[in-house]
Design a protein around this motif. Structure first.
Motif, PDB file in Angstrom:
ATOM      1  N   HIS A  98      10.881 -13.826   8.922  1.00 28.42           N
ATOM      2  CA  HIS A  98      10.804 -12.093   9.093  1.00 28.42           C
ATOM      3  C   HIS A  98      11.293 -11.468   7.515  1.00 28.42           C
ATOM      4  CE1 HIS A  98      11.378  -7.685  10.460  1.00 28.42           C
ATOM      5  NE2 HIS A  98      10.689  -8.355  11.356  1.00 28.42           N
ATOM      6  N   GLU A  99      10.879 -10.802   7.395  1.00 28.10           N
ATOM      7  CA  GLU A  99      11.520  -9.296   6.328  1.00 28.10           C
ATOM      8  C   GLU A  99      12.289  -9.064   6.351  1.00 28.10           C
ATOM      9  OE1 GLU A  99       9.021 -11.152   4.656  1.00 28.10           O
ATOM     10  OE2 GLU A  99       9.101  -9.155   3.247  1.00 28.10           O
ATOM     11  N   SER A 100      13.071  -8.375   7.476  1.00 31.65           N
ATOM     12  CA  SER A 100      14.499  -7.692   8.079  1.00 31.65           C
ATOM     13  C   SER A 100      15.761  -8.775   7.904  1.00 31.65           C
ATOM     14  CB  SER A 100      14.424  -6.739   8.506  1.00 31.65           C
ATOM     15  OG  SER A 100      13.541  -5.778   8.540  1.00 31.65           O
ATOM     16  N   CYS A 135       3.948 -12.321   9.952  1.00 32.16           N
ATOM     17  CA  CYS A 135       4.211 -11.330   8.952  1.00 32.16           C
ATOM     18  C   CYS A 135       4.270 -12.172   7.682  1.00 32.16           C
ATOM     19  CB  CYS A 135       6.334 -11.990   9.358  1.00 32.16           C
ATOM     20  SG  CYS A 135       7.143 -10.118   8.651  1.00 32.16           S
ATOM     21  N   ASP A 136       4.956 -11.059   6.493  1.00 32.55           N
ATOM     22  CA  ASP A 136       4.533 -11.622   5.162  1.00 32.55           C
ATOM     23  C   ASP A 136       4.523 -12.740   4.993  1.00 32.55           C
ATOM     24  OD1 ASP A 136       4.602  -8.832   5.859  1.00 32.55           O
ATOM     25  OD2 ASP A 136       6.142  -7.941   3.599  1.00 32.55           O
ATOM     26  N   LYS A 137       5.409 -13.724   4.501  1.00 29.66           N
ATOM     27  CA  LYS A 137       5.815 -14.473   3.412  1.00 29.66           C
ATOM     28  C   LYS A 137       4.788 -15.826   4.536  1.00 29.66           C
ATOM     29  CE  LYS A 137       7.748 -12.039   0.673  1.00 29.66           C
ATOM     30  NZ  LYS A 137       7.464 -10.521   2.178  1.00 29.66           N
ATOM     31  N   GLY A 212       0.262  -3.566   4.870  1.00 25.90           N
ATOM     32  CA  GLY A 212       1.248  -4.333   3.770  1.00 25.90           C
ATOM     33  C   GLY A 212       0.411  -5.490   3.636  1.00 25.90           C
ATOM     34  N   THR A 213       1.546  -6.143   3.101  1.00 28.40           N
ATOM     35  CA  THR A 213       1.518  -8.053   2.802  1.00 28.40           C
ATOM     36  C   THR A 213       0.620  -8.488   3.811  1.00 28.40           C
ATOM     37  OG1 THR A 213       3.404  -6.931   1.129  1.00 28.40           O
ATOM     38  CG2 THR A 213       2.885  -9.381   1.837  1.00 28.40           C
ATOM     39  N   ALA A 214       1.746  -8.209   5.094  1.00 23.49           N
ATOM     40  CA  ALA A 214       1.072  -8.982   6.413  1.00 23.49           C
ATOM     41  C   ALA A 214      -0.392  -8.846   6.602  1.00 23.49           C
ATOM     42  CB  ALA A 214       1.684  -8.768   7.940  1.00 23.49           C
ATOM     43  N   PRO A 470      13.691  -9.398  -5.290  1.00 23.33           N
ATOM     44  CA  PRO A 470      13.498  -8.676  -4.166  1.00 23.33           C
ATOM     45  C   PRO A 470      12.762  -6.601  -3.861  1.00 23.33           C
ATOM     46  CG  PRO A 470      15.540  -8.073  -5.202  1.00 23.33           C
ATOM     47  CD  PRO A 470      14.659  -9.607  -5.680  1.00 23.33           C
ATOM     48  N   GLU A 471      12.580  -6.805  -2.800  1.00 24.33           N
ATOM     49  CA  GLU A 471      11.247  -5.584  -2.474  1.00 24.33           C
ATOM     50  C   GLU A 471      12.107  -3.917  -3.302  1.00 24.33           C
ATOM     51  OE1 GLU A 471       9.376  -6.169   0.900  1.00 24.33           O
ATOM     52  OE2 GLU A 471       8.232  -7.661   0.289  1.00 24.33           O
ATOM     53  N   ALA A 472      12.630  -4.398  -4.651  1.00 23.43           N
ATOM     54  CA  ALA A 472      13.193  -2.854  -4.487  1.00 23.43           C
ATOM     55  C   ALA A 472      12.714  -2.424  -5.688  1.00 23.43           C
ATOM     56  CB  ALA A 472      14.665  -3.161  -5.447  1.00 23.43           C
ATOM     57  N   MET A 497       7.927  -4.694  -4.955  1.00 26.10           N
ATOM     58  CA  MET A 497       7.210  -3.586  -3.789  1.00 26.10           C
ATOM     59  C   MET A 497       6.959  -4.143  -2.602  1.00 26.10           C
ATOM     60  SD  MET A 497       5.349   0.164  -4.417  1.00 26.10           S
ATOM     61  CE  MET A 497       3.970  -0.239  -4.083  1.00 26.10           C
ATOM     62  N   SER A 498       7.539  -3.273  -1.326  1.00 27.75           N
ATOM     63  CA  SER A 498       6.902  -3.858  -0.506  1.00 27.75           C
ATOM     64  C   SER A 498       4.891  -3.145   0.135  1.00 27.75           C
ATOM     65  CB  SER A 498       7.375  -3.149   0.967  1.00 27.75           C
ATOM     66  OG  SER A 498       6.552  -2.797   2.482  1.00 27.75           O
ATOM     67  N   GLY A 499       4.019  -4.359   0.393  1.00 24.03           N
ATOM     68  CA  GLY A 499       3.064  -3.660   0.669  1.00 24.03           C
ATOM     69  C   GLY A 499       2.804  -2.357   1.837  1.00 24.03           C
ATOM     70  N   THR A 500       3.570  -2.105   1.849  1.00 26.02           N
ATOM     71  CA  THR A 500       3.900  -0.823   2.727  1.00 26.02           C
ATOM     72  C   THR A 500       4.034   0.467   2.100  1.00 26.02           C
ATOM     73  OG1 THR A 500       6.131  -1.622   3.729  1.00 26.02           O
ATOM     74  CG2 THR A 500       3.821  -1.799   4.709  1.00 26.02           C
TER      75      THR A 500
END
Ligand code: FES
Ligand code: MG
Length: 619
Positions: A98-100, A135-137, A212-214, A470-472, A497-500
């Motif tokens: 999970h992303e978080s 989830c994204d990945k 977003g990415t998902a 990272p998505e920074a 960066m995040s897809g969102t």
């Protein structure tokens, strides 16, 4: 009869399906089968059940994965579909990301998940697999693994979450997480309100409810032909999602009877072009570009034929049609209600390779014909978020590839998510941050020498520089400028960066700044950066001589750091910013494997030894 013949030593065990697959151990195939049956019977299976084709169902549920929280119901429905079609469904776990909850970043573990998926598909006696993920990945990792294992496979995504509500306005993860956090940082909303919002941003099971990415990867799986047309959009908590799951189980049994339909057969260069067409038309996540390159480079017949240039070429002819956050204003539930992927693909028909094969055994064109014309929505329908082909949201190139002396191997920008379109052609002085720690330390410093015209450059967040990339990349607007009303600035980094997320953000600069030969790595405060999206150009206004002399100085610093204390922070900037590069040879464990093997963003940030081409010849 079938039962005793399994143990008839005079009869060779020729079948390679069901439980009889891969009977290699012990040098005695009959004994291997005998033993395998003895153990699987401990689970209560009958000889009848064990005579059926086996559909493996990959279960990626975990207590740390709310995006897959409906996994158990989907598993049950998919099993029902397998049983109805006469197969035997056997589920097995792989790791769950999970992303978080995957530090330092889920991307650091994507390749590990792909290895887990590949090897478990290969090791176990499954005739076909259903890949449950969302989830994204997860979906890219699963497809990377499935291509390499090359047994028949079909994707079943968990589906998007429902939107939540705040003050009567719909909100959803994670575009509105970011918007509202930015408002809070700027002082526009207070601490009570941001806490209230926190309760509503992810109100149900399922993946982030924006593009977003998902969601992007879900749509891309349809474009690739690896998931049925209607599989991408039903909400995680809907009955439609369960019916998709049942249908997917049934289709997996079809695959056990059509074992030539492996991912390497279904996927061709044309399928990838279709997927990129979808990506551009939905204004999808920039992360999907990295994933698509990694997926393509797993495929022996496609590797090297799908590149950043393909992404840009397809973009130039593809309009942005889907009005979803972060490029637009709606949610996945609206996209579904507006007809979802079938409706979008009908609009895109003239741009698609309709003869591309899909996992159903039919071509994309045949599948679209089966669905037939989509009934048009009322013009004032609130879910009207798919624009007609000739009246797009953005004419073309929602995702753009930039090149130039700052990014010789390319960089990516989501032009359609730029808040301030003027910044798509911009030059300004760099304000350089050397990694996320430096960024956190200084970005809100009232004395930071920055104006709205500055270019925020973040180094050291590439695949090796900050493992997992990272998505920074969406560097926050410095607080003093945010408070003065600045909402967007040009930002440049080697990270993601995040897809969102949105903004004028250049990402995935390759080679990354950690590479001692990188130009991004030698940019200093005050250097002028020029970005011109229309002309696909990203440059630093320095002479070639100056660039070369800085790179030479940096290489010397790297060599000195290697001579002295490997990986230890020392006073010189060169050693600080190159310690990962130098120290990776002696790192242990998965991190060491990652650091030594990961390739650059323009290749997919996969491990070199997992690509179809195999290990790179390193410098
Ligand atoms: Fe899982 Fe957004 S966190 S899809
Ligand atoms: Mg994300």
């Amino acid at each position: 009869k079938a039962v005793t013949s399994d143990y008839d030593l005079a009869e060779p065990l020729s079948s390679t399906t069901g439980l009889r697959q891969n009977l290699s151990s012990y040098g005695d195939a009959h004994f291997s089968l005998f033993l395998r049956k003895a153990f699987i019977k401990a689970l209560g299976y009958s000889e009848d059940a064990l005579s059926r084709p086996i559909v493996g169902i990959v279960n990626t549920s975990s207590g740390f994965n709310p995006c897959h929280a409906n996994g158990p119901q989907l598993l049950e429905a998919a099993k029902r579909g397998v049983n109805l079609a006469g197969g035997l469904a056997v589920d097995f776990p792989t790791i769950s990301l999970h992303e978080s909850f995957a530090s330092p970043t889920s991307m650091f573990l994507r390749n590990l998940m792909s290895m887990d998926t590949e090897e478990m598909i290969r090791a176990q006696p499954v005739d076909a697999v259903v890949l449950i993920g969302g989830c994204d990945k997860t979906t890219p990792a699963q497809l990377m693994g499935a291509i390499s294992a090359n047994k028949p496979a079909i994707h079943l995504i968990t589906g998007p979450m429902m939107p939540g509500s705040h003050n009567g306005v719909r909100i959803g993860a994670c575009t509105d997480c970011r918007n509202n956090w930015a408002k809070y940082r700027a002082g526009a909303i207070d601490i009570e309100e941001i806490a209230e919002l926190n309760d509503e941003l992810a109100p149900t099971a399922g993946t982030c409810g924006v593009m977003g990415t998902a969601s992007t990867m879900a749509c891309i799986l349809v474009g690739l032909g690896m998931m049925p047309l209607k599989g991408a959009t039903p909400a995680a908590v809907s009955s439609a999602r369960l019916r998709i799951a049942e249908d997917t189980g049934t289709r997996a049994v079809f695959l056990t009877q059509n074992t030539h339909l492996t991912p390497q057969v279904i996927l061709t260069r044309e399928s990838f072009v279709n997927a990129i067409t979808v990506l551009q038309a939905i204004g999808g996540s920039t992360n999907a570009i990295v994933h698509l390159l990694a997926i393509a480079n797993r495929h022996p017949a496609v590797a090297g034929q799908i590149t950043l240039d393909t992404v840009d070429e397809v973009g130039r002819r593809t309009p942005l049609l889907v009005n979803l956050k972060p490029s637009g204003s709606n949610y996945m539930t609206d996209f579904h209600a507006a007809g979802g992927m079938p409706a979008l693909l009908q609009q895109l028909r003239s741009l698609l390779h309709l003869d591309a094969l899909t996992v159903t055994g039919k071509t994309l064109g045949q599948e679209l014909d089966l669905i037939g014309p989509i009934r048009p929505l009322a013009p004032d329908s609130p879910v009207n978020c798919i624009r007609p082909f000739d009246s797009p949201l953005y004419k073309r190139s929602s995702l753009v590839v930039l090149r130039g002396n700052l990014a010789p191997r390319g960089a990516v920008i989501k032009a359609s998510a730029s808040k301030d379109g003027r910044l798509l052609s911009h030059r300004g002085p760099a304000v350089v941050f050397r990694g996320t720690a430096d960024l956190a330390r200084r970005i809100d410093d009232p004395d930071l020498g920055v104006t709205a015209d500055s270019v925020l450059v973040l180094q050291g967040i590439g695949p090796v520089g900050n493992p997992g990339m990272p998505e920074a990349g969406m560097v926050p607007i410095p607080r003093k400028l945010a408070a003065a009303g600045v909402q967007d600035m040009l930002r440049v980094s080697d990270g993601r960066m995040s897809g969102t997320a949105g903004g004028t953000v250049v990402l995935h600069v390759a080679p990354e700044s950690e590479d001692p030969a990188s130009v991004l790595g030698i940019v200093e405060d005050g250097d002028v950066i020029a970005c011109d999206v229309e002309n696909r150009s990203l440059r630093v206004e320095l002479s070639d001589e100056e660039i070369q002399s800085r790179i030479t100085r940096r290489r010397q610093a790297v060599a000195e750091a290697a001579d002295t204390s490997l990986g230890e922070a020392s006073s010189g900037r060169g050693s600080e910013s190159t310690s990962h590069w130098v120290g990776r040879e002696s790192m242990r464990g998965y991190k060491g494997l990652y650091m030594r093997s990961v390739n650059q963003a323009d290749e997919g940030a996969d491990f070199d030894f997992l690509t179809a081409a195999g290990p790179a010849k390193t410098q």
